[in-house]
Design an enzyme around this catalytic site. Structure first.
Site: not given
Ligand code: NAD
Length: 269
Positions: A161, A157
């Site tokens: 991450k 990744h």
């Molecule tokens: P990222 O850090 O770019 O985005 C996360 C967002 O959540 C940020 O903008 C952050 O400010 C926000 N956030 C944090 N606390 C918050 C709150 N209390 N209220 C509202 N927003 C809040 O991360 P990302 O790359 O977008 O990944 C996010 C999550 O999704 C991770 O856990 C990642 O592993 C997961 N993910 C899952 C899949 C899937 O298919 N299931 C795919 C990609 C990423």
């Protein structure tokens, strides 16, 4: 049919922006609310403009109860603590939830399972169609190759991450372990270093690579004497997860309380 109203938690994040785009490209759903963490520099910005797809008329707020009020389904790809706070709000407002956040501990997962007794939830470590087909193939191969091979899971990744191994790698490990009637908690080996001794066939090894902008690669390797089988999935765009999550949200709109995963949505079970 009226459109399904969607709220996006973490709408300023990497996945959040893709989710806004995926909602805006489908006619059956409507973006009703979008929010990010309190204090985010993006609060007050139009969610669609932030996602690079033009104005949506929905401004990024701070979330909370008011945001949940108008949503049929909230899609949450944020962080474990934020997701658990959102689950509590969804319960009190009767909203459904699609959860993509990874890295939840056992207590967090139990809390989500408990909430699913009252509200419908889809939770999956990976919302791509390809990976969910892969989970089926991995179980099938593990069953057929049985005790004859060593099973190793390799994932890569991007450098941002924060959890390892990926939720998807763990899910693939569970699929292989279940097919062989092993308990992943007992047989998983997370990385090796130093004098490890010979490999125990019953173990399932995990190797993690982090770097650059890799969206997500997963390989399950079955290494036997005289042959190796590899099952590999490579995601090249986050839109594949976002479109899968919106598909899950649409499916969920017609469900009663329960905890579902992407294989329920895709009817792969
Ligand atoms: P990222 O850090 O770019 O985005 C996360 C967002 O959540 C940020 O903008 C952050 O400010 C926000 N956030 C944090 N606390 C918050 C709150 N209390 N209220 C509202 N927003 C809040 O991360 P990302 O790359 O977008 O990944 C996010 C999550 O999704 C991770 O856990 C990642 O592993 C997961 N993910 C899952 C899949 C899937 O298919 N299931 C795919 C990609 C990423």
């Amino acid at each position: 049919m009226s459109r399904v109203c969607i709220g996006i938690a973490g709408a300023a994040g990497r996945m959040g922006r893709m989710l806004v785009q995926a909602v805006m490209e489908r006619e059956e759903v409507q973006l009703t609310a979008a929010w990010d963490r309190p204090g985010s520099e993006f609060l007050g910005r139009d969610a669609g403009e932030l996602a690079g797809v033009g104005p949506s008329g929905v401004l990024l707020g701070e979330g909370g109860e008011a945001a949940f009020g108008g949503c049929d389904v909230v899609i949450d790809f944020t962080a474990p603590a934020a997701t658990l706070a959102h689950v509590a709000l969804a319960e009190s407002r009767g909203a459904r939830m699609v959860i993509g956040t990874t890295g939840l501990d056992e207590t967090g997962k139990r809390r989500i399972a408990e909430a699913s007794g009252r509200i419908p939830i889809v939770m999956a470590p990976n919302f791509s169609v390809g990976v969910n087909v892969m989970i089926q193939l991995v179980a099938q191969a593990a069953k057929a190759l049985g005790e004859e091979v060593d099973i190793e899971i390799i994932e890569a990744h991007h450098r941002h991450k924060v959890d390892a191994p990926s939720g998807t790698a763990l899910r693939l490990g569970e699929a292989a372990a279940e097919a062989l009637q092993r308990n992943l908690k007992e047989v998983a080996i997370y990385g090796r270093q130093g004098l490890t001794g010979p490999r125990d066939r019953k173990t399932i090894g995990f190797a993690t690579v982090r770097g650059g902008d890799v969206v997500g690669d997963h390989t399950v390797l079955y290494a036997g004497d005289g042959e190796r089988l590899e099952i590999t999935h490579k995601a090249s765009s986050r839109m594949t997860f976002a479109r899968g999550a919106v598909r899950a949200a649409l499916w969920l709109a017609g469900q009663g309380p329960g905890l579902f995963d992407m294989r329920d949505v895709l009817d792969l079970k």
